[in-house]
Design a protein around this motif. Structure first.
Motif, mmCIF file in Angstrom:
data_model
loop_
_atom_site.group_PDB
_atom_site.id
_atom_site.type_symbol
_atom_site.label_atom_id
_atom_site.label_comp_id
_atom_site.label_asym_id
_atom_site.label_seq_id
_atom_site.Cartn_x
_atom_site.Cartn_y
_atom_site.Cartn_z
ATOM 1 N N VAL A 16 -24.240 -1.135 23.335
ATOM 2 C CA VAL A 16 -22.883 -1.537 23.685
ATOM 3 C C VAL A 16 -22.897 -3.056 23.773
ATOM 4 N N VAL A 17 -21.926 -3.712 23.136
ATOM 5 C CA VAL A 17 -21.830 -5.174 23.199
ATOM 6 C C VAL A 17 -20.488 -5.574 23.802
ATOM 7 N N THR A 18 -20.489 -6.771 24.394
ATOM 8 C CA THR A 18 -19.281 -7.319 24.996
ATOM 9 C C THR A 18 -19.421 -8.835 25.069
ATOM 10 N N GLU A 19 -18.327 -9.523 25.260
ATOM 11 C CA GLU A 19 -18.361 -10.985 25.317
ATOM 12 C C GLU A 19 -18.839 -11.518 26.660
ATOM 13 N N SER A 20 -18.761 -10.706 27.700
ATOM 14 C CA SER A 20 -19.170 -11.127 29.039
ATOM 15 C C SER A 20 -20.186 -10.131 29.578
ATOM 16 N N SER A 21 -21.137 -10.608 30.337
ATOM 17 C CA SER A 21 -22.124 -9.702 30.922
ATOM 18 C C SER A 21 -21.520 -8.883 32.064
ATOM 19 N N GLN A 22 -20.373 -9.305 32.557
ATOM 20 C CA GLN A 22 -19.713 -8.597 33.650
ATOM 21 C C GLN A 22 -19.315 -7.192 33.199
ATOM 22 N N GLY A 23 -19.742 -6.212 33.932
ATOM 23 C CA GLY A 23 -19.417 -4.827 33.617
ATOM 24 C C GLY A 23 -20.538 -4.081 32.919
ATOM 25 N N LEU A 24 -21.467 -4.781 32.275
ATOM 26 C CA LEU A 24 -22.566 -4.087 31.605
ATOM 27 C C LEU A 24 -23.484 -3.386 32.605
ATOM 28 N N GLU A 25 -23.590 -3.939 33.806
ATOM 29 C CA GLU A 25 -24.457 -3.324 34.819
ATOM 30 C C GLU A 25 -23.980 -1.911 35.165
ATOM 31 N N TYR A 26 -22.703 -1.665 34.999
ATOM 32 C CA TYR A 26 -22.172 -0.334 35.271
ATOM 33 C C TYR A 26 -22.783 0.702 34.318
ATOM 34 N N PHE A 27 -22.941 0.345 33.065
ATOM 35 C CA PHE A 27 -23.530 1.259 32.078
ATOM 36 C C PHE A 27 -24.985 1.560 32.404
ATOM 37 N N GLN A 28 -25.689 0.609 33.001
ATOM 38 C CA GLN A 28 -27.094 0.809 33.345
ATOM 39 C C GLN A 28 -27.255 1.867 34.435
ATOM 40 N N ARG A 29 -26.217 2.101 35.218
ATOM 41 C CA ARG A 29 -26.285 3.078 36.305
ATOM 42 C C ARG A 29 -25.796 4.464 35.881
ATOM 43 N N LEU A 30 -25.231 4.579 34.694
ATOM 44 C CA LEU A 30 -24.715 5.883 34.245
ATOM 45 C C LEU A 30 -25.851 6.872 34.037
ATOM 46 N N GLU A 31 -25.604 8.100 34.442
ATOM 47 C CA GLU A 31 -26.542 9.183 34.201
ATOM 48 C C GLU A 31 -25.783 10.313 33.534
ATOM 49 N N SER A 32 -26.504 11.067 32.740
ATOM 50 C CA SER A 32 -25.852 12.192 32.088
ATOM 51 C C SER A 32 -25.611 13.303 33.083
ATOM 52 N N TYR A 33 -24.463 13.903 32.988
ATOM 53 C CA TYR A 33 -24.099 15.032 33.826
ATOM 54 C C TYR A 33 -24.039 16.292 32.979
ATOM 55 N N GLY A 34 -24.832 16.328 31.933
ATOM 56 C CA GLY A 34 -24.746 17.450 31.012
ATOM 57 C C GLY A 34 -23.540 17.307 30.108
ATOM 58 N N CYS A 35 -23.029 16.108 29.989
ATOM 59 C CA CYS A 35 -21.835 15.870 29.184
ATOM 60 C C CYS A 35 -22.180 15.984 27.701
ATOM 61 N N LYS A 36 -21.418 16.753 27.021
ATOM 62 C CA LYS A 36 -21.613 16.983 25.617
ATOM 63 C C LYS A 36 -21.154 15.763 24.812
ATOM 64 N N ILE A 37 -21.926 15.417 23.803
ATOM 65 C CA ILE A 37 -21.499 14.352 22.897
ATOM 66 C C ILE A 37 -20.577 15.003 21.873
ATOM 67 N N VAL A 38 -19.298 14.668 21.904
ATOM 68 C CA VAL A 38 -18.348 15.243 20.969
ATOM 69 C C VAL A 38 -17.747 14.149 20.102
ATOM 70 N N GLU A 39 -17.432 14.514 18.888
ATOM 71 C CA GLU A 39 -16.815 13.539 18.008
ATOM 72 C C GLU A 39 -15.434 13.202 18.539
ATOM 73 N N GLY A 40 -15.151 11.909 18.586
ATOM 74 C CA GLY A 40 -13.882 11.497 19.166
ATOM 75 C C GLY A 40 -13.114 10.674 18.315
#
Length: 156
Positions: free
Chosen positions: A132-156
């Motif tokens: 995942v890329v972004t122009e600011s480092s702000q908010g990327l730390e949130y992705f580092q804390r994400l864990e899978s909850y058994g969420c299915k990868i579906v085409e979107g």
């Protein structure tokens, strides 16, 4: 520009259908497409703050779109180097028409010849690396804390 790299460990084979394509030959990309990864991360983010998982069934009147906010750009997820991965092709018996329902009837008295053989590809990977890329480092730390909850990868 800031980039976050993260790992995904699939628990099953996946199909990311190449469209447009044939109804009889279901081919898959050998990676998680960027749009699919974006929707997957959005669903995980929603679950992590205890929101209900978004509905993914087809709704022609008001189709749901789940993607990361525009400030984030998902680049997809790709097999890790030196790990097992590949595409497995198999054959599945399927319906000839989408509205065919005789296979679910209690008594099978007709339409026995209404099935056809499909080729279907499954992408199998031991580990994927997503970006995942972004122009600011702000908010990327949130992705580092994400864990899978058994969420299915579906085409979107």
């Amino acid at each position: 520009m800031y980039c976050l790299e993260f790992k995904i460990k699939p628990t099953a084979a996946m199909t990311f259908r190449i469209l447009p394509g044939s109804i009889l030959n279901i081919a898959t990309y050998p990676f998680v497409p960027p749009t699919t990864l974006s929707g997957f991360l959005r669903r995980l983010a929603m679950l992590s703050v205890e929101l209900d998982i978004p509905e993914t069934r087809i709704n022609k009147d008001n189709p749901p779109i789940y993607a990361l906010p525009p400030r984030y750009l998902a680049l997809g997820a790709y097999p890790s180097v030196n790990t097992c991965c590949g595409v497995h092709r198999t054959y599945r018996k399927g319906m000839r028409e989408f509205n065919h329902d005789s296979f679910s009837r209690l008594y099978q008295d007709e339409d026995k010849a209404n099935f056809q053989l499909h080729t279907w590809e499954y992408f199998i990977a031991e580990e994927l690396v997503g970006y995942v890329v972004t122009e600011s480092s702000q908010g990327l730390e949130y992705f580092q804390r994400l864990e899978s909850y058994g969420c299915k990868i579906v085409e979107g």
